[in-house]
Design a protein around this motif. Sequence first.
Motif, PDB file in Angstrom:
ATOM      1  N   VAL A  68      77.351   4.919 111.239  1.00  0.00           N
ATOM      2  CA  VAL A  68      78.106   3.697 111.526  1.00  0.00           C
ATOM      3  C   VAL A  68      78.801   3.058 110.320  1.00  0.00           C
ATOM      4  CG1 VAL A  68      76.757   3.017 113.550  1.00  0.00           C
ATOM      5  CG2 VAL A  68      75.960   2.375 111.269  1.00  0.00           C
ATOM      6  N   LEU A  69      78.531   3.530 109.119  1.00  0.00           N
ATOM      7  CA  LEU A  69      79.005   2.776 107.950  1.00  0.00           C
ATOM      8  C   LEU A  69      80.530   2.676 107.877  1.00  0.00           C
ATOM      9  CD1 LEU A  69      76.487   3.761 105.138  1.00  0.00           C
ATOM     10  CD2 LEU A  69      76.593   1.658 106.478  1.00  0.00           C
ATOM     11  N   SER A  70      81.240   3.634 108.470  1.00  0.00           N
ATOM     12  CA  SER A  70      82.713   3.565 108.419  1.00  0.00           C
ATOM     13  C   SER A  70      83.233   2.340 109.160  1.00  0.00           C
ATOM     14  CB  SER A  70      83.340   4.835 109.012  1.00  0.00           C
ATOM     15  OG  SER A  70      83.023   4.940 110.378  1.00  0.00           O
ATOM     16  N   ARG A  71      82.423   1.776 110.049  1.00  0.00           N
ATOM     17  CA  ARG A  71      82.828   0.580 110.800  1.00  0.00           C
ATOM     18  C   ARG A  71      82.284  -0.693 110.162  1.00  0.00           C
ATOM     19  NH1 ARG A  71      80.546   0.467 115.625  1.00  0.00           N
ATOM     20  NH2 ARG A  71      79.326   2.370 115.574  1.00  0.00           N
ATOM     21  N   GLY A  72      81.753  -0.558 108.947  1.00  0.00           N
ATOM     22  CA  GLY A  72      81.164  -1.709 108.268  1.00  0.00           C
ATOM     23  C   GLY A  72      82.208  -2.669 107.728  1.00  0.00           C
ATOM     24  N   MET A  73      81.740  -3.820 107.313  1.00  0.00           N
ATOM     25  CA  MET A  73      82.602  -4.872 106.763  1.00  0.00           C
ATOM     26  C   MET A  73      82.615  -4.761 105.243  1.00  0.00           C
ATOM     27  SD  MET A  73      83.932  -8.112 107.626  1.00  0.00           S
ATOM     28  CE  MET A  73      82.957  -8.714 108.989  1.00  0.00           C
ATOM     29  N   LEU A  74      83.828  -4.733 104.677  1.00  0.00           N
ATOM     30  CA  LEU A  74      83.950  -4.662 103.229  1.00  0.00           C
ATOM     31  C   LEU A  74      83.789  -6.035 102.613  1.00  0.00           C
ATOM     32  CD1 LEU A  74      86.983  -2.208 102.963  1.00  0.00           C
ATOM     33  CD2 LEU A  74      84.562  -1.682 102.630  1.00  0.00           C
ATOM     34  N   GLY A  75      83.240  -6.063 101.417  1.00  0.00           N
ATOM     35  CA  GLY A  75      83.068  -7.327 100.718  1.00  0.00           C
ATOM     36  C   GLY A  75      82.874  -7.088  99.244  1.00  0.00           C
ATOM     37  N   ASP A  76      82.529  -8.178  98.563  1.00  0.00           N
ATOM     38  CA  ASP A  76      82.415  -8.131  97.116  1.00  0.00           C
ATOM     39  C   ASP A  76      81.145  -8.853  96.705  1.00  0.00           C
ATOM     40  OD1 ASP A  76      82.978  -9.530  94.379  1.00  0.00           O
ATOM     41  OD2 ASP A  76      84.427  -7.897  94.520  1.00  0.00           O
ATOM     42  N   SER A  77      80.368  -8.253  95.830  1.00  0.00           N
ATOM     43  CA  SER A  77      79.163  -8.882  95.326  1.00  0.00           C
ATOM     44  C   SER A  77      79.240  -8.892  93.808  1.00  0.00           C
ATOM     45  CB  SER A  77      77.929  -8.095  95.795  1.00  0.00           C
ATOM     46  OG  SER A  77      76.763  -8.625  95.244  1.00  0.00           O
ATOM     47  N   GLU A  78      79.596 -10.056  93.250  1.00  0.00           N
ATOM     48  CA  GLU A  78      79.734 -10.209  91.796  1.00  0.00           C
ATOM     49  C   GLU A  78      80.628  -9.118  91.205  1.00  0.00           C
ATOM     50  OE1 GLU A  78      75.770 -10.487  90.287  1.00  0.00           O
ATOM     51  OE2 GLU A  78      75.327 -12.226  91.535  1.00  0.00           O
ATOM     52  N   GLY A  79      81.750  -8.896  91.877  1.00  0.00           N
ATOM     53  CA  GLY A  79      82.723  -7.934  91.367  1.00  0.00           C
ATOM     54  C   GLY A  79      82.498  -6.509  91.822  1.00  0.00           C
ATOM     55  N   ILE A  80      81.386  -6.268  92.505  1.00  0.00           N
ATOM     56  CA  ILE A  80      81.092  -4.902  92.975  1.00  0.00           C
ATOM     57  C   ILE A  80      81.472  -4.794  94.446  1.00  0.00           C
ATOM     58  CG2 ILE A  80      79.265  -3.202  93.390  1.00  0.00           C
ATOM     59  CD1 ILE A  80      77.740  -4.558  91.083  1.00  0.00           C
ATOM     60  N   ALA A  81      82.294  -3.802  94.761  1.00  0.00           N
ATOM     61  CA  ALA A  81      82.677  -3.582  96.160  1.00  0.00           C
ATOM     62  C   ALA A  81      81.447  -3.159  96.949  1.00  0.00           C
ATOM     63  CB  ALA A  81      83.751  -2.506  96.230  1.00  0.00           C
ATOM     64  N   LYS A  82      81.345  -3.690  98.152  1.00  0.00           N
ATOM     65  CA  LYS A  82      80.185  -3.353  98.973  1.00  0.00           C
ATOM     66  C   LYS A  82      80.604  -3.208 100.425  1.00  0.00           C
ATOM     67  CE  LYS A  82      78.855  -8.104  99.956  1.00  0.00           C
ATOM     68  NZ  LYS A  82      77.840  -9.126  99.942  1.00  0.00           N
ATOM     69  N   VAL A  83      79.746  -2.545 101.198  1.00  0.00           N
ATOM     70  CA  VAL A  83      79.966  -2.455 102.637  1.00  0.00           C
ATOM     71  C   VAL A  83      78.700  -2.935 103.334  1.00  0.00           C
ATOM     72  CG1 VAL A  83      79.224  -0.011 102.806  1.00  0.00           C
ATOM     73  CG2 VAL A  83      80.756  -0.990 104.544  1.00  0.00           C
ATOM     74  N   ALA A  84      78.904  -3.715 104.400  1.00  0.00           N
ATOM     75  CA  ALA A  84      77.781  -4.177 105.216  1.00  0.00           C
ATOM     76  C   ALA A  84      77.746  -3.340 106.488  1.00  0.00           C
ATOM     77  CB  ALA A  84      77.944  -5.649 105.555  1.00  0.00           C
ATOM     78  N   CYS A  85      76.608  -2.757 106.768  1.00  0.00           N
ATOM     79  CA  CYS A  85      76.456  -1.952 107.982  1.00  0.00           C
ATOM     80  C   CYS A  85      76.712  -2.838 109.208  1.00  0.00           C
ATOM     81  CB  CYS A  85      75.051  -1.369 108.028  1.00  0.00           C
ATOM     82  SG  CYS A  85      74.737  -0.453 109.545  1.00  0.00           S
ATOM     83  N   PRO A  86      77.466  -2.352 110.187  1.00  0.00           N
ATOM     84  CA  PRO A  86      77.764  -3.189 111.362  1.00  0.00           C
ATOM     85  C   PRO A  86      76.553  -3.433 112.257  1.00  0.00           C
ATOM     86  CG  PRO A  86      78.597  -0.960 111.697  1.00  0.00           C
ATOM     87  CD  PRO A  86      78.103  -1.027 110.271  1.00  0.00           C
ATOM     88  N   MET A  87      75.469  -2.671 112.060  1.00  0.00           N
ATOM     89  CA  MET A  87      74.321  -2.827 112.959  1.00  0.00           C
ATOM     90  C   MET A  87      73.433  -4.010 112.566  1.00  0.00           C
ATOM     91  SD  MET A  87      74.715  -0.355 115.123  1.00  0.00           S
ATOM     92  CE  MET A  87      73.177   0.086 115.888  1.00  0.00           C
TER      93      MET A  87
END
Length: 125
Positions: A68-87
């Motif tokens: 499922v990670l391809s459907r995750g939400m992109l974001g930023d954590s202190e300058g580091i790109a991150k993805v949040a699992c949609p589940m």
Amino acid sequence: MEALFQQYSPVALDKVTVWFKACQEHDIPENGGACVKYKNKQIALYHFKRKQKWYACQNLCPHKMEMVLSRGMLGDSEGIAKVACPMHKRTFSLETGENLNGDLPSIATFPVKVENGFVYIGFSE
Ligand code: FES
């Protein structure tokens, strides 16, 4: 499913032996992702337009072993790109694969390059 997880090993840029032509740039939504199949692996590929960067990682979330990670939400954590699992919203660094809000195993990340409108993912074979 554990065996499935073990299929994925992270690839550092200097270890790339194969650049897989995954798609064209416009195939991936801006600030979103899509799943790409490479051999027997599902790879999540992201165009993080806000950061002017591309990222790739395993599509398998290690929490419940869901693809499922391809459907995750992109974001930023202190300058580091991150993805949040949609589940269940576990987040992973797209730079290192580290689980940023828990103690799940790291996910595998892969180098990405864009040339002449095509997107390539780096693998080591
Ligand atoms: S399956 Fe990804 S956070 Fe639960």
